[in-house]
Motif scaffolding. Structure first.
Motif, PDB file in Angstrom:
ATOM      1  N   SER A 290      -2.652  -1.644  -4.938  1.00  0.00           N
ATOM      2  CA  SER A 290      -2.395  -1.409  -3.512  1.00  0.00           C
ATOM      3  C   SER A 290      -0.909  -1.534  -3.193  1.00  0.00           C
ATOM      4  O   SER A 290      -0.372  -0.771  -2.377  1.00  0.00           O
ATOM      5  CB  SER A 290      -3.203  -2.386  -2.660  1.00  0.00           C
ATOM      6  N   LYS A 291      -0.237  -2.489  -3.828  1.00  0.00           N
ATOM      7  CA  LYS A 291       1.208  -2.622  -3.619  1.00  0.00           C
ATOM      8  C   LYS A 291       1.952  -1.387  -4.112  1.00  0.00           C
ATOM      9  O   LYS A 291       2.936  -0.965  -3.505  1.00  0.00           O
ATOM     10  CB  LYS A 291       1.729  -3.877  -4.319  1.00  0.00           C
ATOM     11  N   LYS A 292       1.467  -0.813  -5.204  1.00  0.00           N
ATOM     12  CA  LYS A 292       2.091   0.414  -5.706  1.00  0.00           C
ATOM     13  C   LYS A 292       1.914   1.549  -4.706  1.00  0.00           C
ATOM     14  O   LYS A 292       2.848   2.314  -4.437  1.00  0.00           O
ATOM     15  CB  LYS A 292       1.474   0.809  -7.049  1.00  0.00           C
ATOM     16  N   ILE A 293       0.717   1.656  -4.145  1.00  0.00           N
ATOM     17  CA  ILE A 293       0.439   2.722  -3.178  1.00  0.00           C
ATOM     18  C   ILE A 293       1.336   2.576  -1.941  1.00  0.00           C
ATOM     19  O   ILE A 293       1.857   3.554  -1.406  1.00  0.00           O
ATOM     20  CB  ILE A 293      -1.042   2.699  -2.768  1.00  0.00           C
ATOM     21  N   LEU A 294       1.515   1.322  -1.499  1.00  0.00           N
ATOM     22  CA  LEU A 294       2.306   1.056  -0.293  1.00  0.00           C
ATOM     23  C   LEU A 294       3.799   0.968  -0.587  1.00  0.00           C
ATOM     24  O   LEU A 294       4.607   0.871   0.346  1.00  0.00           O
ATOM     25  CB  LEU A 294       1.839  -0.246   0.361  1.00  0.00           C
ATOM     26  N   GLY A 295       4.154   0.991  -1.861  1.00  0.00           N
ATOM     27  CA  GLY A 295       5.561   0.845  -2.216  1.00  0.00           C
ATOM     28  C   GLY A 295       6.099  -0.538  -1.938  1.00  0.00           C
ATOM     29  O   GLY A 295       7.286  -0.709  -1.648  1.00  0.00           O
ATOM     30  N   ALA A 296       5.243  -1.547  -2.036  1.00  0.00           N
ATOM     31  CA  ALA A 296       5.649  -2.918  -1.737  1.00  0.00           C
ATOM     32  C   ALA A 296       6.444  -3.505  -2.890  1.00  0.00           C
ATOM     33  O   ALA A 296       6.142  -3.270  -4.059  1.00  0.00           O
ATOM     34  CB  ALA A 296       4.417  -3.784  -1.453  1.00  0.00           C
TER      35      ALA A 296
ATOM     36  N   PRO B 161       6.005  -9.389   5.363  1.00  0.00           N
ATOM     37  CA  PRO B 161       4.672  -9.967   5.156  1.00  0.00           C
ATOM     38  C   PRO B 161       3.531  -9.024   5.503  1.00  0.00           C
ATOM     39  O   PRO B 161       2.484  -9.046   4.838  1.00  0.00           O
ATOM     40  CB  PRO B 161       4.683 -11.193   6.079  1.00  0.00           C
ATOM     41  N   TRP B 162       3.688  -8.187   6.533  1.00  0.00           N
ATOM     42  CA  TRP B 162       2.577  -7.346   6.950  1.00  0.00           C
ATOM     43  C   TRP B 162       2.247  -6.290   5.892  1.00  0.00           C
ATOM     44  O   TRP B 162       1.081  -5.890   5.765  1.00  0.00           O
ATOM     45  CB  TRP B 162       2.871  -6.689   8.300  1.00  0.00           C
ATOM     46  N   VAL B 163       3.254  -5.860   5.124  1.00  0.00           N
ATOM     47  CA  VAL B 163       2.986  -4.896   4.056  1.00  0.00           C
ATOM     48  C   VAL B 163       2.189  -5.566   2.933  1.00  0.00           C
ATOM     49  O   VAL B 163       1.208  -5.000   2.421  1.00  0.00           O
ATOM     50  CB  VAL B 163       4.303  -4.307   3.507  1.00  0.00           C
TER      51      VAL B 163
ATOM     52  N   MET C   1      -6.576  -4.315   1.516  1.00  0.00           N
ATOM     53  CA  MET C   1      -7.126  -3.241   0.694  1.00  0.00           C
ATOM     54  C   MET C   1      -7.815  -3.798  -0.544  1.00  0.00           C
ATOM     55  O   MET C   1      -8.934  -3.381  -0.895  1.00  0.00           O
ATOM     56  CB  MET C   1      -5.997  -2.280   0.290  1.00  0.00           C
ATOM     57  N   ALA C   2      -7.174  -4.761  -1.196  1.00  0.00           N
ATOM     58  CA  ALA C   2      -7.758  -5.364  -2.398  1.00  0.00           C
ATOM     59  C   ALA C   2      -9.023  -6.146  -2.069  1.00  0.00           C
ATOM     60  O   ALA C   2     -10.024  -6.074  -2.791  1.00  0.00           O
ATOM     61  CB  ALA C   2      -6.733  -6.272  -3.072  1.00  0.00           C
ATOM     62  N   GLY C   3      -8.980  -6.904  -0.966  1.00  0.00           N
ATOM     63  CA  GLY C   3     -10.134  -7.705  -0.588  1.00  0.00           C
ATOM     64  C   GLY C   3     -11.346  -6.871  -0.228  1.00  0.00           C
ATOM     65  O   GLY C   3     -12.487  -7.262  -0.502  1.00  0.00           O
TER      66      GLY C   3
END
Length: 303
Positions: free
Chosen positions: A100-106, A112-114, A121-123
């Motif tokens: 999910s972090k990859k998808i969001l580019g985090a 924090p909100w990202v 998404m993971a949960g």
């Protein structure tokens, strides 16, 4: 006669290691770290579930009762259910959080909100995937807190899955999936996201480096946040999953009955044992995960 100058050999370019993003870690590292941590803290998790399911109030007294009736070994009742849960739910949540972090580019400096969005998404995914393991774990842990005539008497996690499907139908493995997904969303949005956030903030100061002290501090803060955020859904999940019979799986019925009998503060019943259990578990998970990552980096020669 001047000697001829020997030809100059062309310099051989020595390949230099490129500085870029590390290759992804094996997807199972999170599940393995969670399994190790949960095995160590199982007695506390067992006590928390029994407090939430039975309505008892004292953690130490509950643990003493378990030792009196079943011996020290009784503190590890249902550990096979814990292993099943961690290698389904936790494995999925760590993998899904990274994806999910990859998808969001985090990244490390993401707000924090990202990070929380990646946790949501993971949960959402892990809560569904891990629900059968949750049902099995809660029933195995809560069994000896019941009167003998009401116990399930499962031998281990696989016997529990088989008997639940045979006696109650496969749909019973999804009992309490609503509160479980809500709890999973809250847990990942608070625990995983806050760990990443606190770790990045600590590393920006002059007092911390990327080592065990930093990991311990960040995970301690993340455990406190996660306990408070997840307590209401955790209480409902335990009560619904541990129930049986017609209408017992209704979230609304569970809330209505608990409000009538105990008042609105029932959603924080077992907060102290939850914090006492989740705090060391969170610390152990992230300390273990960071060390597993270092082992992978060492094997790859990227440490």
């Amino acid at each position: 006669m001047a000697s001829a100058t020997p030809p100059v050999e062309p310099a051989i370019a020595v390949p230099q290691p490129t500085k870029g993003k590390k290759p992804p870690y094996p997807f199972y590292l999170g599940g393995l770290a969670a399994t190790i941590a949960a095995s160590i803290t199982h007695p506390l998790d067992l006590t928390k579930v029994r407090l939430q399911a039975s309505g008892e109030k004292r953690m130490i007294e509950s643990m003493r009762k378990t030792v009196r009736t079943a011996g020290v070994r009784g503190l590890f009742d249902g550990i096979s259910g814990t292993w099943l849960r961690q290698m389904s739910y936790s494995l999925c949540r760590f993998w899904a959080y990274d994806e999910s972090k990859k998808i969001l580019g985090a990244g490390p400096d993401s707000p924090p909100w990202v990070l929380a969005t990646a946790g949501v998404m993971a949960g959402s995914i892990a809560g569904v995937v891990g629900n059968p393991g949750e049902v099995v774990m809660v029933r195995l842990q809560g069994d000896f807190a019941k009167p003998p005539e009401k116990r399930f008497n499962y031998k281990h996690c696989f016997d529990a899955v088989y008997r639940i499907v045979r006696e109650e139908g496969a749909s019973s493995l999804m009992r309490g999936v609503g509160p479980n997904v809500i709890r999973s969303v809250l847990m990942n949005a608070s625990q995983l996201a806050s760990y990443d956030f606190f770790k990045s903030q600590l590393l920006k100061t002059n007092y911390f480096q990327d080592n065990a002290v930093c990991h311990f501090t960040a995970s301690f803060a993340a455990g406190t946040v996660a306990t408070t955020v997840c307590s209401p859904a955790d209480v409902l999940k335990s009560r619904i999953m541990n129930a049986s019979g017609p209408g017992s799986s209704s979230t609304f019925n569970a809330i209505r009955a608990s409000l009538a009998n105990e008042g609105p503060m029932f959603v924080f019943k077992g907060w102290v044992p939850s914090w006492t259990r989740l705090q060391p578990t969170t610390i152990l998970i992230f300390l273990t995960l960071e060390q597993l990552r270092r082992i992978v980096d060492w094997q790859r020669g990227t440490l």
